[in-house]
Structure formats: C-alpha cells, structure tokens
Write a protein that holds these residues in place. Structure first.
Motif, mmCIF file in Angstrom:
data_model
loop_
_atom_site.group_PDB
_atom_site.id
_atom_site.type_symbol
_atom_site.label_atom_id
_atom_site.label_comp_id
_atom_site.label_asym_id
_atom_site.label_seq_id
_atom_site.Cartn_x
_atom_site.Cartn_y
_atom_site.Cartn_z
ATOM 1 N N VAL A 28 -45.127 -43.254 1.228
ATOM 2 C CA VAL A 28 -45.593 -44.061 2.352
ATOM 3 C C VAL A 28 -44.386 -44.441 3.191
ATOM 4 C CG1 VAL A 28 -46.777 -46.182 3.018
ATOM 5 C CG2 VAL A 28 -47.515 -44.946 0.997
ATOM 6 N N ILE A 29 -44.483 -44.219 4.504
ATOM 7 C CA ILE A 29 -43.388 -44.528 5.424
ATOM 8 C C ILE A 29 -43.876 -45.544 6.433
ATOM 9 C CG2 ILE A 29 -41.793 -43.584 7.126
ATOM 10 C CD1 ILE A 29 -42.308 -40.838 5.760
ATOM 11 N N CYS A 30 -43.132 -46.651 6.595
ATOM 12 C CA CYS A 30 -43.489 -47.681 7.556
ATOM 13 C C CYS A 30 -42.226 -48.409 7.995
ATOM 14 C CB CYS A 30 -44.482 -48.661 6.940
ATOM 15 S SG CYS A 30 -45.051 -49.932 8.075
ATOM 16 N N GLU A 31 -42.019 -48.499 9.283
ATOM 17 C CA GLU A 31 -40.898 -49.231 9.883
ATOM 18 C C GLU A 31 -39.541 -48.848 9.295
ATOM 19 O OE1 GLU A 31 -42.194 -53.370 9.449
ATOM 20 O OE2 GLU A 31 -42.591 -53.282 11.598
ATOM 21 N N LYS A 33 -38.791 -47.594 6.439
ATOM 22 C CA LYS A 33 -38.694 -47.678 4.987
ATOM 23 C C LYS A 33 -39.650 -46.658 4.390
ATOM 24 C CE LYS A 33 -37.773 -52.628 4.800
ATOM 25 N NZ LYS A 33 -38.277 -53.905 4.266
ATOM 26 N N THR A 49 -53.311 -52.033 5.312
ATOM 27 C CA THR A 49 -52.507 -52.202 6.516
ATOM 28 C C THR A 49 -53.006 -53.394 7.321
ATOM 29 O OG1 THR A 49 -53.924 -50.736 7.815
ATOM 30 C CG2 THR A 49 -52.074 -49.720 6.670
ATOM 31 N N GLY A 52 -51.305 -52.168 12.077
ATOM 32 C CA GLY A 52 -50.575 -50.907 12.066
ATOM 33 C C GLY A 52 -49.383 -50.853 11.138
ATOM 34 N N LYS A 53 -49.205 -51.858 10.283
ATOM 35 C CA LYS A 53 -48.085 -51.879 9.347
ATOM 36 C C LYS A 53 -48.628 -51.977 7.923
ATOM 37 C CE LYS A 53 -45.257 -54.291 12.689
ATOM 38 N NZ LYS A 53 -44.604 -55.549 13.022
ATOM 39 N N VAL A 54 -47.918 -51.373 6.985
ATOM 40 C CA VAL A 54 -48.323 -51.428 5.585
ATOM 41 C C VAL A 54 -48.020 -52.818 5.042
ATOM 42 C CG1 VAL A 54 -47.947 -50.461 3.289
ATOM 43 C CG2 VAL A 54 -47.924 -48.964 5.276
ATOM 44 N N LYS A 55 -49.053 -53.472 4.531
ATOM 45 C CA LYS A 55 -48.881 -54.808 3.950
ATOM 46 C C LYS A 55 -48.773 -54.743 2.433
ATOM 47 C CE LYS A 55 -49.188 -58.458 5.702
ATOM 48 N NZ LYS A 55 -48.138 -59.355 6.124
#
Length: 65
Positions: A28-31, A33, A49, A52-55
């Motif tokens: 998983v890729i987000c911001e 990371k 999410t 739009g961001k993985v929480k």
C-alpha cells in the motif's frame, strides 16, 4: 504475520527485493510511504481510507467450518 515498511528514495522510486517480502502480500502506497502486509491464509484484509488517504489497514481472519 510479517509487516514491513519500505522506504521511498529521494527520486520518488520504490525499490525492494521480492525475495525479502512474503509470497502472498499487499503493498500500500500513500503520501510517499509504502507498507507491506502479509495476507492471512484465511480471511480478508481491509484498507480503510478517509479523504483519499489510508487511515488504517485491518486484518480479519477466519476459516471455513
């Protein structure tokens, strides 16, 4: 259950050796990371999410009866 954090280098490239990660996994890729999580043999893996961001990444295991 193995979990790994993968670094994204300064050129925004994601590099990893496939021999170092589990044979059945999700990346998983987000911001900027990246995280690798091994998938359970039975069950499901939920990626939650928000805006739009993985929480959260949540593992739910089970097996057939």
């Amino acid at each position: 259950m193995r979990s790994l954090d993968i670094e994204v280098n300064d050129r925004n490239r994601l590099e990893f050796d496939i021999m170092d990660i589990p044979s059945s996994c999700v990346i998983v890729i987000c911001e900027g990371k990246a995280k690798v999580r091994e998938l359970p043999p039975f069950g499901e893996y939920r990626i939650l999410t928000y805006q739009g961001k993985v929480k959260r990444m949540r593992r739910e295991e089970g097996e057939e009866f």
